[in-house]
Design a protein around this motif. Structure first.
Motif, PDB file in Angstrom:
ATOM      1  N   ASP A   1       4.330  -7.256  -4.129  1.00 31.92           N
ATOM      2  CA  ASP A   1       3.004  -7.810  -4.376  1.00 31.92           C
ATOM      3  C   ASP A   1       2.819  -9.051  -3.503  1.00 31.92           C
ATOM      4  O   ASP A   1       3.572 -10.016  -3.626  1.00 31.92           O
TER       5      ASP A   1
ATOM      6  N   ASN B   1      -1.302  -4.303   4.216  1.00 32.19           N
ATOM      7  CA  ASN B   1      -1.611  -3.198   5.135  1.00 32.19           C
ATOM      8  C   ASN B   1      -3.141  -3.027   5.175  1.00 32.19           C
ATOM      9  O   ASN B   1      -3.709  -2.165   4.506  1.00 32.19           O
TER      10      ASN B   1
ATOM     11  N   THR C   1      -5.923   0.131   4.778  1.00 34.34           N
ATOM     12  CA  THR C   1      -5.287   1.414   4.432  1.00 34.34           C
ATOM     13  C   THR C   1      -5.493   1.822   2.971  1.00 34.34           C
ATOM     14  O   THR C   1      -4.922   2.819   2.529  1.00 34.34           O
ATOM     15  N   GLY C   2      -6.293   1.059   2.238  1.00 34.55           N
ATOM     16  CA  GLY C   2      -6.584   1.412   0.846  1.00 34.55           C
ATOM     17  C   GLY C   2      -8.002   1.951   0.739  1.00 34.55           C
ATOM     18  O   GLY C   2      -8.303   3.039   1.238  1.00 34.55           O
TER      19      GLY C   2
ATOM     20  N   TYR D   1     -10.572   1.288   2.342  1.00 34.47           N
ATOM     21  CA  TYR D   1     -11.215   1.557   3.632  1.00 34.47           C
ATOM     22  C   TYR D   1     -10.648   2.788   4.372  1.00 34.47           C
ATOM     23  O   TYR D   1     -11.147   3.152   5.450  1.00 34.47           O
TER      24      TYR D   1
ATOM     25  N   PHE E   1       2.780  -2.333  -0.269  1.00 34.84           N
ATOM     26  CA  PHE E   1       2.631  -2.169  -1.719  1.00 34.84           C
ATOM     27  C   PHE E   1       3.072  -0.755  -2.118  1.00 34.84           C
ATOM     28  O   PHE E   1       3.809  -0.573  -3.057  1.00 34.84           O
TER      29      PHE E   1
END
Ligand code: AR6
Length: 173
Positions: free
Chosen positions: A12, A122, A125-126, A128, A161
């Motif tokens: 985290d 990162n 990469t989530g 978006y 993560f």
């Protein structure tokens, strides 16, 4: 040389005691989900107040650019908020450039503020949806290029993560 300054961890990002934590923000700078939500929850009101001031002054943050605020209650002194591209919102080549800009402009701002240790999530990469493999290649190459030209930053920590990103970074670093 550049490689020895790069560290990879899984965890985290809000728990990292660094000079600056990078946030994968949006152009409004007013918070959101994912790592942005986690950073604002942990950083508290002081982070949001600084974001609001920047927003009032310059109308937010454009994709690929970066701004800096206090770290508030985080163990980091600063938060560098950058905005990654939304995948599939235009050309892939443009998004790739914007993602590299997000890393590069965050590092530039870090140098300007005498940051020695910086942690990156990162970016893009989530929510978006930037492809994780391509994003990892761009992140690592951009950071390595920057470190090769600038020796004031002592450590860059990639904080992954999810398992998929961690595995990709482990292979590439
Ligand atoms: N620590 C480290 N990484 C994290 C954490 C955490 N606590 N939480 C999530 N991640 P995302 P984006 C990872 O969606 O794709 C927000 O709503 C996550 O696994 O946070 O750039 C903003 O306001 C993923 O790999 O950011 C924007 O609207 C990475 O952080 C939008 O999401 C980035 O995922 C930005 O989307």
């Amino acid at each position: 040389m550049a490689n020895s300054k790069i560290k990879l961890i899984q965890g985290d990002i809000t728990e990292q005691a660094v000079d600056a934590t990078v946030n994968a923000a949006n152009t409004s700078l007013l918070g959101g989900g994912g790592v942005d939500g986690a950073i604002h929850r942990a950083g508290g009101k002081a982070v949001l107040d600084d974001c609001i001031k920047i927003r009032d002054r310059q109308g937010g943050c454009k994709t690929g650019e970066a701004v800096i605020t206090t770290g508030g209650n985080l163990p980091a002194k600063y938060v560098i908020h950058t905005v990654g591209p939304v995948w599939n919102s235009g050309s892939a080549a443009k998004a790739e450039k914007q993602l590299a800009n997000a890393y590069r402009n965050s590092l530039r701002l870090a140098v300007e503020n005498n940051v020695k240790m910086i942690a990156f999530p990162n970016i893009s990469t989530g929510i978006y949806h930037f492809p994780k493999d391509k994003a990892a290649e761009i992140a690592i190459a951009t950071v390595k290029d920057f470190l090769a030209e600038n020796d004031s930053i002592e450590q860059v920590i990639f904080v992954c993560f999810d398992n998929e990103n961690y595995g990709l970074y482990e292979r590439l670093i």
